[in-house]
Design a protein around this motif. Structure first.
Motif, PDB file in Angstrom:
ATOM      1  N   PHE A  55       0.850  -1.176   0.000  1.00 17.69           N
ATOM      2  CA  PHE A  55       0.000   0.000   0.000  1.00 17.69           C
ATOM      3  C   PHE A  55       0.894   1.236   0.000  1.00 17.69           C
ATOM      4  CE2 PHE A  55      -2.752  -3.287   1.581  1.00 17.69           C
ATOM      5  CZ  PHE A  55      -4.019  -2.963   1.100  1.00 17.69           C
ATOM      6  N   PHE A  56       0.638   2.170  -0.921  1.00 18.74           N
ATOM      7  CA  PHE A  56       1.468   3.355  -1.068  1.00 18.74           C
ATOM      8  C   PHE A  56       0.720   4.595  -0.573  1.00 18.74           C
ATOM      9  CE2 PHE A  56       2.679   0.538  -4.697  1.00 18.74           C
ATOM     10  CZ  PHE A  56       3.924   0.158  -4.207  1.00 18.74           C
ATOM     11  N   TYR A  57       1.390   5.370   0.291  1.00 17.14           N
ATOM     12  CA  TYR A  57       0.838   6.609   0.837  1.00 17.14           C
ATOM     13  C   TYR A  57       1.759   7.767   0.467  1.00 17.14           C
ATOM     14  CZ  TYR A  57      -1.800   3.327   3.763  1.00 17.14           C
ATOM     15  OH  TYR A  57      -2.603   2.295   4.204  1.00 17.14           O
ATOM     16  N   ASN A  58       1.169   8.941   0.310  1.00 16.89           N
ATOM     17  CA  ASN A  58       1.980  10.109  -0.037  1.00 16.89           C
ATOM     18  C   ASN A  58       3.005  10.429   1.034  1.00 16.89           C
ATOM     19  OD1 ASN A  58       0.997  10.750  -2.606  1.00 16.89           O
ATOM     20  ND2 ASN A  58      -0.788  11.789  -1.743  1.00 16.89           N
ATOM     21  N   ASP A  59       2.639  10.216   2.301  1.00 20.77           N
ATOM     22  CA  ASP A  59       3.584  10.426   3.399  1.00 20.77           C
ATOM     23  C   ASP A  59       3.169   9.545   4.569  1.00 20.77           C
ATOM     24  OD1 ASP A  59       1.588  11.929   5.028  1.00 20.77           O
ATOM     25  OD2 ASP A  59       1.874  13.459   3.496  1.00 20.77           O
ATOM     26  N   LYS A  60       3.958   9.607   5.616  1.00 16.41           N
ATOM     27  CA  LYS A  60       3.743   8.730   6.766  1.00 16.41           C
ATOM     28  C   LYS A  60       2.413   8.987   7.471  1.00 16.41           C
ATOM     29  CE  LYS A  60       7.317   8.160   9.425  1.00 16.41           C
ATOM     30  NZ  LYS A  60       8.337   8.325  10.504  1.00 16.41           N
ATOM     31  N   LYS A  61       1.899  10.219   7.408  1.00 16.70           N
ATOM     32  CA  LYS A  61       0.696  10.576   8.148  1.00 16.70           C
ATOM     33  C   LYS A  61      -0.584  10.468   7.329  1.00 16.70           C
ATOM     34  CE  LYS A  61       3.111  13.636  11.388  1.00 16.70           C
ATOM     35  NZ  LYS A  61       3.169  14.990  11.987  1.00 16.70           N
ATOM     36  N   SER A  62      -0.485  10.112   6.052  1.00 17.92           N
ATOM     37  CA  SER A  62      -1.679   9.963   5.224  1.00 17.92           C
ATOM     38  C   SER A  62      -2.481   8.742   5.680  1.00 17.92           C
ATOM     39  CB  SER A  62      -1.300   9.800   3.750  1.00 17.92           C
ATOM     40  OG  SER A  62      -0.642  10.947   3.271  1.00 17.92           O
ATOM     41  N   THR A  63      -3.793   8.890   5.723  1.00 15.08           N
ATOM     42  CA  THR A  63      -4.643   7.772   6.148  1.00 15.08           C
ATOM     43  C   THR A  63      -5.238   7.018   4.959  1.00 15.08           C
ATOM     44  OG1 THR A  63      -6.541   9.265   6.324  1.00 15.08           O
ATOM     45  CG2 THR A  63      -5.244   8.880   8.329  1.00 15.08           C
ATOM     46  N   ILE A  64      -5.185   7.604   3.762  1.00 15.59           N
ATOM     47  CA  ILE A  64      -5.732   6.978   2.565  1.00 15.59           C
ATOM     48  C   ILE A  64      -4.590   6.685   1.594  1.00 15.59           C
ATOM     49  CG2 ILE A  64      -7.363   7.174   0.653  1.00 15.59           C
ATOM     50  CD1 ILE A  64      -8.697   7.123   3.370  1.00 15.59           C
ATOM     51  N   TYR A  65      -4.492   5.432   1.152  1.00 16.33           N
ATOM     52  CA  TYR A  65      -3.431   5.096   0.215  1.00 16.33           C
ATOM     53  C   TYR A  65      -3.775   5.628  -1.178  1.00 16.33           C
ATOM     54  CZ  TYR A  65      -6.432   1.150  -1.202  1.00 16.33           C
ATOM     55  OH  TYR A  65      -7.474   0.371  -1.658  1.00 16.33           O
ATOM     56  N   VAL A  66      -2.741   5.957  -1.942  1.00 16.22           N
ATOM     57  CA  VAL A  66      -2.937   6.497  -3.287  1.00 16.22           C
ATOM     58  C   VAL A  66      -2.775   5.424  -4.349  1.00 16.22           C
ATOM     59  CG1 VAL A  66      -2.258   8.834  -2.654  1.00 16.22           C
ATOM     60  CG2 VAL A  66      -0.505   7.213  -3.397  1.00 16.22           C
ATOM     61  N   ASP A  67      -2.182   4.316  -3.997  1.00 17.05           N
ATOM     62  CA  ASP A  67      -1.999   3.219  -4.946  1.00 17.05           C
ATOM     63  C   ASP A  67      -1.680   1.959  -4.151  1.00 17.05           C
ATOM     64  OD1 ASP A  67      -1.890   1.898  -7.321  1.00 17.05           O
ATOM     65  OD2 ASP A  67      -0.087   2.902  -8.082  1.00 17.05           O
ATOM     66  N   LYS A  68      -1.827   0.822  -4.777  1.00 20.43           N
ATOM     67  CA  LYS A  68      -1.461  -0.433  -4.140  1.00 20.43           C
ATOM     68  C   LYS A  68      -1.016  -1.425  -5.193  1.00 20.43           C
ATOM     69  CE  LYS A  68      -6.147  -2.390  -3.954  1.00 20.43           C
ATOM     70  NZ  LYS A  68      -7.168  -3.012  -3.079  1.00 20.43           N
ATOM     71  N   LEU A  69      -0.298  -2.448  -4.757  1.00 20.16           N
ATOM     72  CA  LEU A  69       0.250  -3.434  -5.677  1.00 20.16           C
ATOM     73  C   LEU A  69       0.128  -4.815  -5.045  1.00 20.16           C
ATOM     74  CD1 LEU A  69       1.822  -3.939  -8.347  1.00 20.16           C
ATOM     75  CD2 LEU A  69       3.923  -3.704  -6.998  1.00 20.16           C
ATOM     76  N   ASP A  70      -0.645  -5.693  -5.687  1.00 22.71           N
ATOM     77  CA  ASP A  70      -0.829  -7.057  -5.190  1.00 22.71           C
ATOM     78  C   ASP A  70       0.331  -7.912  -5.675  1.00 22.71           C
ATOM     79  OD1 ASP A  70      -1.688  -9.451  -4.255  1.00 22.71           O
ATOM     80  OD2 ASP A  70      -3.632  -9.435  -5.263  1.00 22.71           O
ATOM     81  N   LEU A  71       1.020  -8.560  -4.745  1.00 22.01           N
ATOM     82  CA  LEU A  71       2.210  -9.343  -5.076  1.00 22.01           C
ATOM     83  C   LEU A  71       1.951 -10.848  -5.072  1.00 22.01           C
ATOM     84  CD1 LEU A  71       4.819  -7.447  -2.847  1.00 22.01           C
ATOM     85  CD2 LEU A  71       4.203  -6.984  -5.223  1.00 22.01           C
ATOM     86  N   ILE A  72       0.694 -11.265  -4.941  1.00 20.15           N
ATOM     87  CA  ILE A  72       0.410 -12.685  -4.801  1.00 20.15           C
ATOM     88  C   ILE A  72       0.913 -13.488  -5.995  1.00 20.15           C
ATOM     89  CG2 ILE A  72      -1.890 -12.535  -5.828  1.00 20.15           C
ATOM     90  CD1 ILE A  72      -0.794 -14.748  -2.855  1.00 20.15           C
ATOM     91  N   ASP A  73       0.926 -12.871  -7.189  1.00 20.15           N
ATOM     92  CA  ASP A  73       1.382 -13.577  -8.392  1.00 20.15           C
ATOM     93  C   ASP A  73       2.791 -13.165  -8.802  1.00 20.15           C
ATOM     94  OD1 ASP A  73      -1.062 -14.973  -8.719  1.00 20.15           O
ATOM     95  OD2 ASP A  73      -1.972 -13.216  -9.638  1.00 20.15           O
ATOM     96  N   LEU A  74       3.578 -12.709  -7.829  1.00 19.40           N
ATOM     97  CA  LEU A  74       4.955 -12.295  -8.127  1.00 19.40           C
ATOM     98  C   LEU A  74       5.727 -13.435  -8.781  1.00 19.40           C
ATOM     99  CD1 LEU A  74       7.138 -10.036  -7.707  1.00 19.40           C
ATOM    100  CD2 LEU A  74       7.756 -11.253  -5.617  1.00 19.40           C
ATOM    101  N   THR A  75       6.314 -13.138  -9.946  1.00 13.59           N
ATOM    102  CA  THR A  75       7.092 -14.146 -10.665  1.00 13.59           C
ATOM    103  C   THR A  75       8.492 -14.260 -10.097  1.00 13.59           C
ATOM    104  OG1 THR A  75       5.834 -13.692 -12.690  1.00 13.59           O
ATOM    105  CG2 THR A  75       7.918 -14.869 -12.936  1.00 13.59           C
ATOM    106  N   CYS A  76       9.138 -13.119  -9.916  1.00 14.60           N
ATOM    107  CA  CYS A  76      10.469 -13.119  -9.318  1.00 14.60           C
ATOM    108  C   CYS A  76      10.838 -11.710  -8.876  1.00 14.60           C
ATOM    109  CB  CYS A  76      11.528 -13.664 -10.284  1.00 14.60           C
ATOM    110  SG  CYS A  76      11.782 -12.653 -11.753  1.00 14.60           S
ATOM    111  N   LEU A  77      11.852 -11.628  -8.055  1.00 16.58           N
ATOM    112  CA  LEU A  77      12.408 -10.361  -7.594  1.00 16.58           C
ATOM    113  C   LEU A  77      13.866 -10.349  -8.015  1.00 16.58           C
ATOM    114  CD1 LEU A  77      11.939  -8.730  -4.087  1.00 16.58           C
ATOM    115  CD2 LEU A  77      14.176  -8.859  -5.163  1.00 16.58           C
ATOM    116  N   THR A  78      14.225  -9.393  -8.858  1.00 16.49           N
ATOM    117  CA  THR A  78      15.587  -9.337  -9.373  1.00 16.49           C
ATOM    118  C   THR A  78      16.293  -8.090  -8.861  1.00 16.49           C
ATOM    119  OG1 THR A  78      14.863  -8.184 -11.387  1.00 16.49           O
ATOM    120  CG2 THR A  78      14.961 -10.585 -11.464  1.00 16.49           C
ATOM    121  N   GLU A  79      17.523  -8.258  -8.423  1.00 17.40           N
ATOM    122  CA  GLU A  79      18.322  -7.133  -7.940  1.00 17.40           C
ATOM    123  C   GLU A  79      18.972  -6.408  -9.116  1.00 17.40           C
ATOM    124  OE1 GLU A  79      20.497  -7.623  -4.105  1.00 17.40           O
ATOM    125  OE2 GLU A  79      20.189  -9.756  -4.534  1.00 17.40           O
ATOM    126  N   GLN A  80      19.140  -5.092  -8.967  1.00 12.40           N
ATOM    127  CA  GLN A  80      19.774  -4.284 -10.003  1.00 12.40           C
ATOM    128  C   GLN A  80      21.016  -3.610  -9.436  1.00 12.40           C
ATOM    129  OE1 GLN A  80      16.751  -1.503 -11.227  1.00 12.40           O
ATOM    130  NE2 GLN A  80      15.805  -2.942 -12.644  1.00 12.40           N
TER     131      GLN A  80
END
Length: 245
Positions: A55-80
């Protein structure tokens, strides 16, 4: 140069307000720089990992998220490789998009990577540079997420009789089936200022909106509020609000 201290969690009042939006358990939080496929640059968000969702918030004190990302179907995590040695960069590869994340220091990068892999793969990654206490936290989160998944799987199979009893609320949900939708009833007890869903392990939430959100989030959309069709118009069933004397 001394390592940066980890950011303090959001104030308790903010935490309680966010609980009204989602009942998913909070596993980890902190600042992340996020670049999604539709944007060219990074955006800095206060980010919460709840269940398998960011869940993404504009700042630490925001009570409403501005975006979210479901990771349940994550294929992989690659380092850069990062030109800045004081930060970590990695990419979340999902079926429909790739999301780039950047942390403000390398230690928090290892923590984010560890927590994300733990909840998506249901195992603690072996190759993470974390302190013993941080690894213990990963194991604790792993057990919590396993338990949550089991409870989620049990939700659709919980059935109640259609008989309506006094001083009780019911939530009607539509369970999509391949052939024909099926309606189930779930008993919700009004206790003081809260509402308790009567499952094998009761779940208590602050309001009816959170009850609906709980079903939606915990079943990943497999259950949703029942909407009846009348004279070619859609009318949402109202939920009676009662209290126990």
């Amino acid at each position: 140069m001394m390592a940066k201290k980890p950011p303090k969690p959001a104030p308790r009042r903010i935490f309680q307000e966010r609980l009204k939006i989602t009942a998913l358990p909070l596993y980890f939080e902190g600042f992340l720089l996020v670049k999604r496929s539709e944007y060219q640059g990074y955006t800095r968000y206060w980010t919460e990992l709840r269940g398998t969702t960011l869940f993404f918030y504009n700042d630490k004190k925001s009570t409403i998220y501005v975006d979210k990302l479901d990771l349940i179907d994550l294929t992989c995590l690659t380092e850069q490789n990062s030109t800045d040695k004081n930060c970590a960069k990695f990419t979340l590869v999902l079926p429909k998009e790739e999301v780039q994340l950047k942390t403000e220091n390398t230690e928090s990068g290892e923590e984010w990577r560890g927590f994300i892999l733990t909840v998506t793969e249901l195992s603690v990654p072996q190759h993470v540079s974390l302190l013993p206490g941080q690894v213990i936290r990963l194991h604790e989160v792993l057990e919590r997420e396993k338990k949550r998944r089991i409870e989620t799987e049990q939700l659709p199979s919980t059935s109640l009789e259609d008989e309506r009893e006094p001083m009780e609320d019911y939530v009607d949900v539509l369970n999509p089936m391949p052939a024909m939708p099926r309606i189930k009833h779930y008993k919700v007890m009004s206790v003081g200022n809260n509402y308790t869903i009567e499952l094998e392990k009761p779940v208590t939430l602050p309001n009816l909106f959170s009850v609906i959100d709980y079903f939606m989030k915990e079943t990943r959309g497999n259950l949703r509020p029942f909407i009846s069709s009348t004279d070619e118009t859609l009318e949402t069933k109202e939920f009676p609000v009662t209290s126990l004397e």
